[in-house]
Design a protein around this motif. Structure first.
Motif, mmCIF file in Angstrom:
data_model
loop_
_atom_site.group_PDB
_atom_site.id
_atom_site.type_symbol
_atom_site.label_atom_id
_atom_site.label_comp_id
_atom_site.label_asym_id
_atom_site.label_seq_id
_atom_site.Cartn_x
_atom_site.Cartn_y
_atom_site.Cartn_z
ATOM 1 N N UNK A 124 0.849 -1.189 0.000
ATOM 2 C CA UNK A 124 0.000 0.000 0.000
ATOM 3 C C UNK A 124 0.883 1.236 0.000
ATOM 4 N N UNK A 125 0.257 2.373 -0.205
ATOM 5 C CA UNK A 125 0.913 3.647 0.077
ATOM 6 C C UNK A 125 0.626 3.981 1.536
ATOM 7 N N UNK A 126 1.680 4.263 2.277
ATOM 8 C CA UNK A 126 1.557 4.555 3.703
ATOM 9 C C UNK A 126 1.680 6.066 3.919
ATOM 10 N N UNK A 127 0.749 6.595 4.700
ATOM 11 C CA UNK A 127 0.702 8.014 4.992
ATOM 12 C C UNK A 127 0.791 8.235 6.497
ATOM 13 N N UNK A 128 1.467 9.307 6.893
ATOM 14 C CA UNK A 128 1.397 9.702 8.296
ATOM 15 C C UNK A 128 0.498 10.920 8.416
ATOM 16 N N UNK A 129 -0.138 11.005 9.546
ATOM 17 C CA UNK A 129 -1.034 12.116 9.839
ATOM 18 C C UNK A 129 -0.789 12.592 11.250
ATOM 19 N N UNK A 130 -0.785 13.902 11.416
ATOM 20 C CA UNK A 130 -0.642 14.512 12.744
ATOM 21 C C UNK A 130 -1.907 15.313 13.028
ATOM 22 N N UNK A 131 -2.472 15.108 14.213
ATOM 23 C CA UNK A 131 -3.644 15.859 14.641
ATOM 24 C C UNK A 131 -3.244 16.717 15.821
ATOM 25 N N UNK A 132 -3.413 18.034 15.690
ATOM 26 C CA UNK A 132 -3.142 18.946 16.795
ATOM 27 C C UNK A 132 -4.023 20.175 16.667
ATOM 28 N N UNK A 133 -4.424 20.693 17.779
ATOM 29 C CA UNK A 133 -5.248 21.905 17.843
ATOM 30 C C UNK A 133 -6.425 21.842 16.863
ATOM 31 N N UNK A 134 -7.054 20.669 16.780
ATOM 32 C CA UNK A 134 -8.268 20.534 15.995
ATOM 33 C C UNK A 134 -8.087 20.373 14.505
ATOM 34 N N UNK A 135 -6.845 20.181 14.063
ATOM 35 C CA UNK A 135 -6.605 20.057 12.626
ATOM 36 C C UNK A 135 -5.774 18.824 12.322
#
Length: 114
Positions: A90-101
């Motif tokens: 697969x294509x692997x993605x990272x995501x960061x969640x901070x301050x509602x975004x």
């Protein structure tokens, strides 16, 4: 906030890879970072998450094989992937969640094939 994912590649079944996600910009300690993946023709799915206190959780499909960790001083989150299977391709993605975004990285391709 920018996220740079790297470390993907071609690996044989049973092999290992370590993905890295480096964050830059205005970062806050109270954040959640996650790895997702998207295989061709499938929806993006959550693979692993690490929260601000270091707690982690994993999708059932990767438990015992994948490990998410972080190096705070380097603003980096890792995904160690062992015992890789063709279905991990697969294509692997990272995501960061901070301050509602949510902030997403650009993705890195992982191919597991003999």
């Amino acid at each position: 906030v920018q996220l740079q994912a790297s470390g993907g590649g071609l690996v044989q079944p049973g092999g290992s890879l370590r993905l890295s996600c480096v964050a830059s910009g205005t970062l806050f300690a109270a954040a959640i970072t996650a790895w997702y993946r998207q295989a061709p023709g499938k929806e993006r799915e959550l693979v692993a998450t690490i929260i601000s206190n270091g707690g982690t959780c994993y999708a059932d499909s990767v438990k015992g094989r994948f490990s998410i960790s972080r190096e705070i001083t380097r603003n980096t989150v890792y995904l160690q992937m062992d015992s890789l299977k063709p279905e991990d391709t697969a294509v692997y993605y990272c995501k960061r969640f901070q301050r509602g975004r949510d902030y997403w990285g650009q993705g890195t391709q992982v191919t597991v094939s003999s």
